[in-house]
Design a protein around this motif. Structure first.
Motif, short mmCIF file in Angstrom:
data_model
loop_
_atom_site.label_atom_id
_atom_site.label_comp_id
_atom_site.label_asym_id
_atom_site.label_seq_id
_atom_site.Cartn_x
_atom_site.Cartn_y
_atom_site.Cartn_z
N UNK A 38 0.80 -1.22 0.00
CA UNK A 38 0.00 0.00 0.00
C UNK A 38 0.83 1.27 0.00
N UNK A 39 2.15 1.13 0.20
CA UNK A 39 3.03 2.29 0.28
C UNK A 39 3.03 3.08 -1.03
N UNK A 40 3.12 2.39 -2.17
CA UNK A 40 3.15 3.09 -3.46
C UNK A 40 1.84 3.81 -3.73
N UNK A 41 0.72 3.16 -3.39
CA UNK A 41 -0.59 3.79 -3.61
C UNK A 41 -0.77 5.02 -2.74
N UNK A 59 -8.07 5.32 3.05
CA UNK A 59 -7.69 3.99 2.57
C UNK A 59 -8.14 2.91 3.54
N UNK A 60 -7.99 3.15 4.84
CA UNK A 60 -8.39 2.16 5.83
C UNK A 60 -9.90 1.95 5.80
N UNK A 61 -10.67 3.00 5.63
CA UNK A 61 -12.13 2.86 5.53
C UNK A 61 -12.51 2.02 4.32
N UNK A 62 -11.84 2.28 3.20
CA UNK A 62 -12.10 1.51 1.99
C UNK A 62 -11.73 0.03 2.18
N UNK A 63 -10.60 -0.22 2.81
CA UNK A 63 -10.17 -1.60 3.04
C UNK A 63 -11.12 -2.34 3.96
N UNK A 80 -1.27 -7.14 -2.51
CA UNK A 80 -2.29 -6.16 -2.90
C UNK A 80 -1.74 -4.73 -2.95
N UNK A 81 -1.95 -4.08 -4.09
CA UNK A 81 -1.43 -2.72 -4.25
C UNK A 81 -2.01 -1.73 -3.28
N UNK A 82 -3.25 -1.95 -2.84
CA UNK A 82 -3.87 -1.05 -1.87
C UNK A 82 -3.48 -1.40 -0.44
N UNK A 83 -2.71 -2.47 -0.25
CA UNK A 83 -2.27 -2.84 1.08
C UNK A 83 -3.33 -3.58 1.87
#
Length: 408
Positions: free
Chosen positions: A9-12, A89-93, A121-124
């Motif tokens: 998820x770092x790159x995203x 991002x955490x809410x989406x995950x 996973x790209x989103x972490x």
């Protein structure tokens, strides 16, 4: 691919923060400039590249280039903006981790690719994204965002001279030096295995059957894409017609290649009622075997080739789509004339070449089967396809080597 598994998820997150403040503009000032000028601005990260894309009217070209140059070269990763994006991002995950279809996709990638850099996973994950710090983003940016690692693609109503003048004006002073690109390791060979993610409350099962695919620059790529159009690339494909139209097991079934710079994945996906899971997987596996033996009839071949040739023009109608294709050719080393000669290559392709490519590539007896649903109803029946692993969804860790959370 350059983010370690423990920082998935770092790159995203780094890409998302590019537009959230620079050395001279706050996040709000960037938003106001974008909205006021009717500019479209996006920043994303994929397996191989982070992309900042802007679309603007010719009359706003000066502002568009200035904003893009500022965002790319001068991000500040303000603590409050990092925290805000992180929370989004955490809410989406949280939502995605409750979605069986999402889990089928990300667990299938891990099962097929193992510990390859493309597997994560790209989103972490909630754990990896929650642990990221501002310093992680700043260090990732400093290492990987540099002109010697970048491409600038300009399309639209600009002459060559104007385009080069704008590029020189706004990017000519970007003189950082990043490390040279290094090839990624080869993807693991296909192997027969079954991974079941147990979600007892689900009344449907999400299914993915696949194997390692090919890199985007593979010489068989176009032939395999045409072959996939026949097997599962359209509503009238063999896969969808069998599982949906003929057997009524699902509302949809499809297959696709997901190629990246150094490796790829092939998957066939569908969903069905829990009690029909084993039957749907059996039919899908049988179809793959039948397809390998008989990849294309004359009629299927001609229809698939006509579709790919016809859709090619539609997909190059806008400046942004042209830019995306030019960038794909550069990133993947396809050659500057790749798209000019695409239709020519397609027209020269023969049915025999497509069949040979499919038979070289497809290994139906070494497929990875991933199923997300109520495991107690079907896991035992899947033992015929390889060793079966059942992981309760509460124990799933997409970054752990064995996909299981370590015991605390």
């Amino acid at each position: 691919a350059y983010a370690p598994p423990e920082k998935a998820g770092l790159a995203s997150l780094t890409a998302a923060l590019l537009r959230e403040g620079t050395k001279t503009r706050s996040s709000q000032e960037i938003a106001r400039a974008v909205d006021g000028a009717g500019v479209q601005l996006n920043a994303t990260a994929g397996n191989d590249v982070a992309t900042v894309s802007m679309e603007f009217m010719r009359s706003k070209a000066e502002l568009g280039f200035e904003l893009m140059a500022d965002i790319v070269q001068n991000p500040v990763f303000a603590e409050e903006e990092v925290a805000r994006q992180q929370q989004q991002m955490l809410s989406s995950l949280t939502v995605q981790y409750a979605n069986a279809q999402y889990l089928a996709g990300v667990t299938a990638a891990r099962a097929i690719l193992g510990t390859h850099p493309y597997a994560y996973p790209g989103d972490g994950t909630p754990d990896t994204v929650g642990a990221l710090k501002r310093q992680d983003l700043a260090e990732f940016y400093e290492k990987h965002f540099a002109p010697n690692r970048a491409w600038l693609v300009i399309t639209g109503d600009l002459s060559v001279e104007e385009a080069f003048a704008q590029a020189g004006k706004w990017f000519g002073g970007w003189d950082r030096k990043g490390p040279a690109d290094e090839p990624l390791p080869a993807a693991p060979p296909p192997r027969a295995q079954v991974l079941v993610i147990d979600m007892p409350t689900e009344n449907q099962t999400q299914i993915a059957v696949g194997q390692t695919g090919v890199a985007r620059n593979h010489p068989d790529y176009i032939a395999l894409q045409l072959g996939n159009q026949i097997f599962g690339g359209s509503f009238n494909s063999r896969l969808n017609m069998k599982l949906r139209a003929n057997e009524g097991l699902t509302y949809g079934a499809s297959s696709y290649f997901e190629p990246s710079r150094f490796a790829g994945v092939f998957e066939a996906t569908t969903f069905t009622r829990t009690e029909k899971t084993a039957e749907a997987i059996r039919m899908l596996a049988d179809l793959l075997k039948e397809y390998r033996d008989n990849p294309a009839t004359d009629a299927e071949f001609e229809e698939a080739r006509a579709y790919m040739s016809g859709s090619f023009a539609i997909a190059t109608e806008t400046a942004s789509s042209v830019a995306s294709r030019v960038l794909a050719a550069e990133v993947n080393g396809l050659g500057s004339d790749y798209w000019q000669r695409y239709r020519e290559r397609l027209e020269k392709l023969t049915r025999a070449e497509v069949e040979a490519a499919v038979r070289r590539f497809l290994q139906p007896d070494k497929m990875t089967i991933t199923a997300v649903g109520n495991a107690s109803a079907f896991a035992k029946a899947l033992e015929a396809y390889g060793p079966v692993r059942v992981i309760p969804v509460s124990d799933l860790d997409l970054t752990a080597p064995d996909l299981v959370k370590p015991k605390r």
